[in-house]
Design a protein around this motif. Sequence first.
Motif, PDB file in Angstrom:
ATOM      1  N   SER A 159       0.841  -1.208   0.000  1.00 30.49           N
ATOM      2  CA  SER A 159       0.000   0.000   0.000  1.00 30.49           C
ATOM      3  C   SER A 159       0.874   1.255   0.000  1.00 30.49           C
ATOM      4  CB  SER A 159      -0.972  -0.004   1.174  1.00 30.49           C
ATOM      5  OG  SER A 159      -0.260   0.145   2.371  1.00 30.49           O
ATOM      6  N   GLU A 160       2.077   1.138   0.560  1.00 26.15           N
ATOM      7  CA  GLU A 160       2.988   2.290   0.544  1.00 26.15           C
ATOM      8  C   GLU A 160       3.692   2.426  -0.803  1.00 26.15           C
ATOM      9  OE1 GLU A 160       5.518   1.457   3.899  1.00 26.15           O
ATOM     10  OE2 GLU A 160       3.858   1.721   5.299  1.00 26.15           O
ATOM     11  N   ASN A 161       3.720   1.342  -1.581  1.00 20.98           N
ATOM     12  CA  ASN A 161       4.463   1.348  -2.842  1.00 20.98           C
ATOM     13  C   ASN A 161       3.685   0.542  -3.888  1.00 20.98           C
ATOM     14  OD1 ASN A 161       6.525   1.735  -4.629  1.00 20.98           O
ATOM     15  ND2 ASN A 161       7.856   0.147  -3.771  1.00 20.98           N
ATOM     16  N   PRO A 162       2.520   1.096  -4.367  1.00 18.35           N
ATOM     17  CA  PRO A 162       1.640   0.295  -5.234  1.00 18.35           C
ATOM     18  C   PRO A 162       2.265   0.003  -6.605  1.00 18.35           C
ATOM     19  CG  PRO A 162       0.787   2.530  -4.938  1.00 18.35           C
ATOM     20  CD  PRO A 162       2.007   2.436  -4.095  1.00 18.35           C
ATOM     21  N   ASP A 163       1.833  -1.125  -7.204  1.00 18.74           N
ATOM     22  CA  ASP A 163       2.316  -1.521  -8.532  1.00 18.74           C
ATOM     23  C   ASP A 163       1.785  -0.577  -9.595  1.00 18.74           C
ATOM     24  OD1 ASP A 163       3.649  -3.715  -7.553  1.00 18.74           O
ATOM     25  OD2 ASP A 163       2.052  -5.145  -8.046  1.00 18.74           O
ATOM     26  N   ASP A 164       2.564  -0.378 -10.676  1.00 20.17           N
ATOM     27  CA  ASP A 164       2.054   0.344 -11.844  1.00 20.17           C
ATOM     28  C   ASP A 164       1.087  -0.580 -12.589  1.00 20.17           C
ATOM     29  OD1 ASP A 164       3.325  -0.919 -14.379  1.00 20.17           O
ATOM     30  OD2 ASP A 164       4.955  -0.795 -12.924  1.00 20.17           O
ATOM     31  N   PRO A 165       0.260  -0.048 -13.520  1.00 19.78           N
ATOM     32  CA  PRO A 165      -0.818  -0.849 -14.130  1.00 19.78           C
ATOM     33  C   PRO A 165      -0.332  -2.074 -14.911  1.00 19.78           C
ATOM     34  CG  PRO A 165      -1.142   1.491 -14.566  1.00 19.78           C
ATOM     35  CD  PRO A 165       0.183   1.369 -13.899  1.00 19.78           C
ATOM     36  N   ILE A 166       0.836  -2.048 -15.498  1.00 22.44           N
ATOM     37  CA  ILE A 166       1.309  -3.240 -16.225  1.00 22.44           C
ATOM     38  C   ILE A 166       1.849  -4.268 -15.240  1.00 22.44           C
ATOM     39  CG2 ILE A 166       2.965  -4.125 -17.924  1.00 22.44           C
ATOM     40  CD1 ILE A 166       2.673  -1.514 -19.435  1.00 22.44           C
ATOM     41  N   THR A 167       2.688  -3.820 -14.343  1.00 20.93           N
ATOM     42  CA  THR A 167       3.232  -4.725 -13.314  1.00 20.93           C
ATOM     43  C   THR A 167       2.129  -5.520 -12.627  1.00 20.93           C
ATOM     44  OG1 THR A 167       5.136  -3.308 -12.902  1.00 20.93           O
ATOM     45  CG2 THR A 167       4.449  -4.714 -11.084  1.00 20.93           C
ATOM     46  N   ALA A 168       1.021  -4.827 -12.320  1.00 20.08           N
ATOM     47  CA  ALA A 168      -0.046  -5.436 -11.517  1.00 20.08           C
ATOM     48  C   ALA A 168      -0.764  -6.576 -12.238  1.00 20.08           C
ATOM     49  CB  ALA A 168      -1.062  -4.362 -11.133  1.00 20.08           C
ATOM     50  N   GLN A 169      -0.639  -6.657 -13.581  1.00 20.47           N
ATOM     51  CA  GLN A 169      -1.402  -7.664 -14.324  1.00 20.47           C
ATOM     52  C   GLN A 169      -0.696  -9.006 -14.443  1.00 20.47           C
ATOM     53  OE1 GLN A 169      -3.182  -6.243 -18.059  1.00 20.47           O
ATOM     54  NE2 GLN A 169      -2.592  -4.167 -17.448  1.00 20.47           N
ATOM     55  N   PHE A 170       0.619  -8.982 -14.318  1.00 23.10           N
ATOM     56  CA  PHE A 170       1.379 -10.172 -14.710  1.00 23.10           C
ATOM     57  C   PHE A 170       2.170 -10.766 -13.548  1.00 23.10           C
ATOM     58  CE2 PHE A 170       0.913  -7.563 -18.543  1.00 23.10           C
ATOM     59  CZ  PHE A 170       0.171  -8.452 -19.307  1.00 23.10           C
ATOM     60  N   GLN A 171       2.415 -12.068 -13.679  1.00 25.44           N
ATOM     61  CA  GLN A 171       3.113 -12.791 -12.617  1.00 25.44           C
ATOM     62  C   GLN A 171       4.542 -12.291 -12.425  1.00 25.44           C
ATOM     63  OE1 GLN A 171       2.628 -17.051 -12.969  1.00 25.44           O
ATOM     64  NE2 GLN A 171       0.410 -16.887 -13.221  1.00 25.44           N
ATOM     65  N   GLY A 172       5.178 -11.842 -13.505  1.00 26.40           N
ATOM     66  CA  GLY A 172       6.583 -11.419 -13.422  1.00 26.40           C
ATOM     67  C   GLY A 172       6.786 -10.048 -12.813  1.00 26.40           C
ATOM     68  N   GLY A 173       5.697  -9.328 -12.526  1.00 28.55           N
ATOM     69  CA  GLY A 173       5.811  -8.039 -11.837  1.00 28.55           C
ATOM     70  C   GLY A 173       6.536  -6.984 -12.657  1.00 28.55           C
ATOM     71  N   THR A 174       7.425  -6.250 -12.017  1.00 23.15           N
ATOM     72  CA  THR A 174       8.070  -5.095 -12.674  1.00 23.15           C
ATOM     73  C   THR A 174       8.860  -5.502 -13.916  1.00 23.15           C
ATOM     74  OG1 THR A 174       9.986  -5.320 -11.224  1.00 23.15           O
ATOM     75  CG2 THR A 174       8.295  -3.753 -10.540  1.00 23.15           C
ATOM     76  N   PHE A 175       9.337  -6.751 -13.964  1.00 22.75           N
ATOM     77  CA  PHE A 175      10.100  -7.182 -15.148  1.00 22.75           C
ATOM     78  C   PHE A 175       9.226  -7.088 -16.406  1.00 22.75           C
ATOM     79  CE2 PHE A 175      13.975  -9.733 -13.656  1.00 22.75           C
ATOM     80  CZ  PHE A 175      14.010  -9.137 -12.418  1.00 22.75           C
ATOM     81  N   CYS A 176       7.893  -7.233 -16.233  1.00 26.51           N
ATOM     82  CA  CYS A 176       6.975  -7.179 -17.376  1.00 26.51           C
ATOM     83  C   CYS A 176       6.768  -5.746 -17.855  1.00 26.51           C
ATOM     84  CB  CYS A 176       5.631  -7.789 -16.992  1.00 26.51           C
ATOM     85  SG  CYS A 176       5.773  -9.517 -16.533  1.00 26.51           S
ATOM     86  N   ALA A 177       6.822  -4.804 -16.949  1.00 27.50           N
ATOM     87  CA  ALA A 177       6.603  -3.398 -17.309  1.00 27.50           C
ATOM     88  C   ALA A 177       7.866  -2.757 -17.881  1.00 27.50           C
ATOM     89  CB  ALA A 177       6.137  -2.626 -16.071  1.00 27.50           C
ATOM     90  N   ASP A 178       9.021  -3.199 -17.444  1.00 24.61           N
ATOM     91  CA  ASP A 178      10.273  -2.602 -17.907  1.00 24.61           C
ATOM     92  C   ASP A 178      10.426  -2.775 -19.415  1.00 24.61           C
ATOM     93  OD1 ASP A 178      10.837  -2.031 -15.303  1.00 24.61           O
ATOM     94  OD2 ASP A 178      12.306  -3.643 -15.028  1.00 24.61           O
ATOM     95  N   GLU A 179      10.685  -1.683 -20.111  1.00 27.00           N
ATOM     96  CA  GLU A 179      10.942  -1.658 -21.566  1.00 27.00           C
ATOM     97  C   GLU A 179       9.700  -2.034 -22.381  1.00 27.00           C
ATOM     98  OE1 GLU A 179      14.631  -3.647 -22.780  1.00 27.00           O
ATOM     99  OE2 GLU A 179      15.311  -3.600 -20.697  1.00 27.00           O
ATOM    100  N   PHE A 180       8.532  -2.158 -21.752  1.00 31.13           N
ATOM    101  CA  PHE A 180       7.328  -2.574 -22.494  1.00 31.13           C
ATOM    102  C   PHE A 180       6.891  -1.477 -23.456  1.00 31.13           C
ATOM    103  CE2 PHE A 180       2.872  -3.228 -23.302  1.00 31.13           C
ATOM    104  CZ  PHE A 180       2.802  -4.600 -23.481  1.00 31.13           C
ATOM    105  N   ASP A 181       6.598  -1.851 -24.723  1.00 30.49           N
ATOM    106  CA  ASP A 181       5.953  -0.875 -25.592  1.00 30.49           C
ATOM    107  C   ASP A 181       4.670  -1.410 -26.190  1.00 30.49           C
ATOM    108  OD1 ASP A 181       7.944  -2.227 -27.606  1.00 30.49           O
ATOM    109  OD2 ASP A 181       9.152  -0.683 -26.630  1.00 30.49           O
TER     110      ASP A 181
END
Length: 268
Positions: free
Chosen positions: A239-261
Amino acid sequence: MRVVMTGAAGGVGTMIRPLVRRLASELVLSDLMEIDDLVENEVSMAADLTDLSAMERLLKGADGLIHLGGQSIEADWDTVLQANIIGLHNTYEAARRQHCNRIIFATTNHVVGYYRRQQTIDHRVTPRPDSRYGASKAFGEAFGRLYADKHGLRILNVRIGNVGEKPLDIRRLAIWISPRDLTQLIQIGLTHPDLHYEIVYGASRNVRAWWDNSNAYRLGYKPEDEAEAYAEIAHQASSENPDDPITAQFQGGTFCADEFDGDVSRID
Ligand SMILES: NC(=O)c1ccc[n+]([C@@H]2O[C@H](COP(=O)([O-])OP(=O)(O)OC[C@H]3O[C@@H](n4cnc5c(N)ncnc54)[C@H](O)[C@@H]3O)[C@@H](O)[C@H]2O)c1
């Protein structure tokens, strides 16, 4: 049993050393640099995974290998290539030449990172890597399949979620594994009489798991720890550090949002 552990100076190696050394008569700790705080039956032998001769010297007389060494997060291609592709080839080829015929491979949830969090996946799903790092570990799993089928190495691939004393956020309530549960999987890899080639998930007994880990249970895994015991502190941290909208959808978390286009809806 002489057991070699690569990547022994890293985070996971340091956490599991006190538990893993009980599984071996001699535990050979290997990393880029020598390790000097040795206790009990530990010995140190530095070796660079990119040096095939050094890996052969390391694995001479070994009965088992716990392969933690390598690039452990996303990085530029050359870094991943050296450590996780060339390094993994050298490690497995050295194991074959030196008749070290049991390998426990620290692979990762990032091999399947682009599966959505609503999906429950097992060990048979097609890889969906979320990074160059995740794709390199998928290579490692495939290379192990080759060496198991062609050369008879016995290989347990542990798709680790996140190792730690406790799960640190909501995502990790689904994927966390304690050091002692990881050690139990390693013990299965070192001793199971019928092991040929298996993929299991490195997760504790987590009620929020995204993974059907029945293959690990079939091999005798009985996890002792449960992420839910830490749900309150994990929720507080998220709650102090919520996920961004792409991270929140996928099992891999922030790795999925990084460099995503592009448009995330293309991922089913
Ligand atoms: N930490 C986790 O929760 C987690 C989750 C999933 C998978 N894994 C996997 O488990 C393994 C250990 O993870 P970690 O968190 O301890 O990583 P880490 O980065 O802390 O440790 C990796 C170790 O490998 C060594 N290494 C790197 N390149 C090398 C080379 N060319 N030759 C020899 N040694 C080399 C490093 O010096 C380091 O000590 C990794 O393979 C990682 O991909 C870890």
